[in-house]
Motif scaffolding. Structure first.
Motif, short mmCIF file in Angstrom:
data_model
loop_
_atom_site.label_atom_id
_atom_site.label_comp_id
_atom_site.label_asym_id
_atom_site.label_seq_id
_atom_site.Cartn_x
_atom_site.Cartn_y
_atom_site.Cartn_z
N MET A 120 1.17 -1.04 0.40
CA MET A 120 -0.17 0.36 -0.09
C MET A 120 0.69 1.28 -0.30
N VAL A 121 1.90 1.25 0.51
CA VAL A 121 2.79 2.34 0.92
C VAL A 121 3.32 2.78 -0.49
N ALA A 122 3.73 1.79 -0.98
CA ALA A 122 5.05 1.47 -2.76
C ALA A 122 4.07 2.38 -3.86
N ALA A 165 3.99 5.71 -5.00
CA ALA A 165 4.26 5.40 -6.72
C ALA A 165 3.21 6.65 -7.57
N PHE A 166 2.06 6.80 -7.27
CA PHE A 166 1.34 7.38 -7.42
C PHE A 166 1.23 9.02 -7.01
N GLY A 167 1.84 9.32 -5.85
CA GLY A 167 2.90 10.61 -5.17
C GLY A 167 3.69 11.10 -6.16
N ALA A 168 4.61 10.34 -6.03
CA ALA A 168 6.06 10.92 -7.09
C ALA A 168 6.03 10.59 -8.46
N LEU A 201 -6.46 12.58 7.40
CA LEU A 201 -6.23 12.38 8.47
C LEU A 201 -7.57 12.67 9.70
N THR A 202 -7.36 13.94 9.03
CA THR A 202 -8.65 14.37 9.80
C THR A 202 -10.03 13.93 9.43
N LEU A 203 -10.53 13.26 8.30
CA LEU A 203 -11.98 12.68 8.13
C LEU A 203 -11.90 10.92 8.69
N VAL A 204 -10.48 10.27 8.67
CA VAL A 204 -10.27 9.34 8.98
C VAL A 204 -9.95 8.99 10.80
N THR A 205 -9.48 10.12 10.98
CA THR A 205 -9.12 10.43 12.79
C THR A 205 -10.61 10.08 13.42
N GLU A 206 -11.41 11.43 13.41
CA GLU A 206 -12.18 11.81 13.05
C GLU A 206 -14.23 11.12 13.19
N HIS A 207 -13.91 11.00 12.01
CA HIS A 207 -14.89 11.40 11.16
C HIS A 207 -15.92 9.72 10.55
N PHE A 208 -14.70 8.44 9.92
CA PHE A 208 -14.53 7.80 9.21
C PHE A 208 -13.64 7.23 9.35
N ILE A 209 -14.30 5.98 9.44
CA ILE A 209 -13.59 4.56 9.31
C ILE A 209 -13.45 3.62 8.23
N VAL A 210 -11.83 3.30 8.66
CA VAL A 210 -10.84 3.29 6.72
C VAL A 210 -10.08 2.69 7.24
N ASN A 211 -10.24 1.50 6.31
CA ASN A 211 -9.26 -0.03 6.12
C ASN A 211 -7.71 1.12 7.12
N PRO A 212 -7.04 0.16 7.87
CA PRO A 212 -5.99 0.15 7.90
C PRO A 212 -4.97 1.27 6.83
N HIS A 213 -4.95 0.34 5.79
CA HIS A 213 -4.12 -0.08 4.87
C HIS A 213 -4.28 1.64 3.99
N LEU A 214 -5.31 1.65 3.48
CA LEU A 214 -6.04 3.44 2.86
C LEU A 214 -5.20 4.33 3.51
N ARG A 215 -4.96 3.86 4.99
CA ARG A 215 -4.81 5.49 5.37
C ARG A 215 -3.20 5.26 4.92
N LEU A 216 -2.47 3.80 5.28
CA LEU A 216 -1.44 4.27 4.82
C LEU A 216 -0.69 4.04 3.39
N LEU A 217 -1.69 3.65 1.92
CA LEU A 217 -1.38 4.61 0.70
C LEU A 217 -1.79 5.38 1.05
N ALA A 221 -1.49 8.24 3.37
CA ALA A 221 -0.70 9.74 4.53
C ALA A 221 0.43 9.30 4.39
N VAL A 222 0.91 7.84 4.20
CA VAL A 222 1.72 7.08 3.89
C VAL A 222 2.86 7.62 2.52
N GLY A 223 2.46 6.58 1.90
CA GLY A 223 2.50 6.92 0.48
C GLY A 223 2.47 7.66 -0.41
N PHE A 224 1.42 8.38 -0.86
CA PHE A 224 0.68 8.98 -1.14
C PHE A 224 1.64 10.36 -0.68
N VAL A 225 1.13 10.95 -0.30
CA VAL A 225 1.49 12.09 0.76
C VAL A 225 3.28 12.18 0.43
N GLY A 226 3.18 11.41 1.56
CA GLY A 226 5.12 10.95 1.77
C GLY A 226 5.60 11.12 0.49
#
Length: 181
Positions: free
Chosen positions: A17-19, A23-26, A63-79, A81-86
């Protein structure tokens, strides 16, 4: 690195997911860096500035949406917040371009670049936070902040949050009241 009880498949999926996000972020960063943005207002690094500001907004919003309002799969967070934005944001490039401006004795542009990147980036993160809360029809300010402010307004006494209390009490989260002798 695997955590206790985590399967090899789950560990692989996290890295995948991070990869994928990376890739898309890069790719998007590369595209924007070569666009007309890179030639606007030269020698000011406009493309990197726009990328950092929009990345700040994206991470604040997501991160505000997924920590305060919606439950999302942790893999989507990695994809995202860590992968794309990173991969999309370019802080190391920002540092390098600042050093080049200073090395070229272009102190005015270096000063504006650092100052604007920090100030506008911080405003973009807050913009993302507020946009996510607005979209979720939630209060724009965190409920903890609102509670502290209302308590202070009523009593006139500053209120400490749990983290401040824990820091004062040697890391313990709460303290039992002691009896006076």
């Amino acid at each position: 690195m695997r955590f206790l009880g985590e399967s090899r498949v789950d560990t692989f999926t996290k890295y995948l997911m991070v990869a994928i996000g990376g890739a898309f972020g890069a790719i998007l960063r590369y595209y924007l860096s070569g666009s007309v943005l890179s030639r606007v207002a030269a020698p000011f690094p406009t493309a990197t500035f726009i990328i950092n500001i929009s990345g700040s907004f994206i991470i604040g919003f997501f991160l505000t949406l997924v920590t305060e309002h919606f439950i999302v799969n942790p893999h989507l967070r990695l994809l995202i917040a860590v992968g794309f934005v990173g991969a999309y944001t370019t802080f190391s490039t920002f540092e390098y371009e600042t050093a080049r401006l200073i090395e070229d004795r272009d102190f005015l542009h270096a000063f504006f670049y650092v100052t604007l990147s920090f100030a506008v980036g911080l405003m973009a993160v807050w913009g993302g936070i507020f946009a996510a809360r607005w979209m979720a029809q939630a209060p724009l300010l965190n409920s903890i902040i609102e509670t502290e402010r209302s308590t202070q307004a009523i009593s006139g006494v500053p209120v400490m949050d749990e983290l401040e209390m824990a820091n004062l009490n040697g890391g313990r989260e709460s303290v039992e009241p002691k009896e006076r002798s």
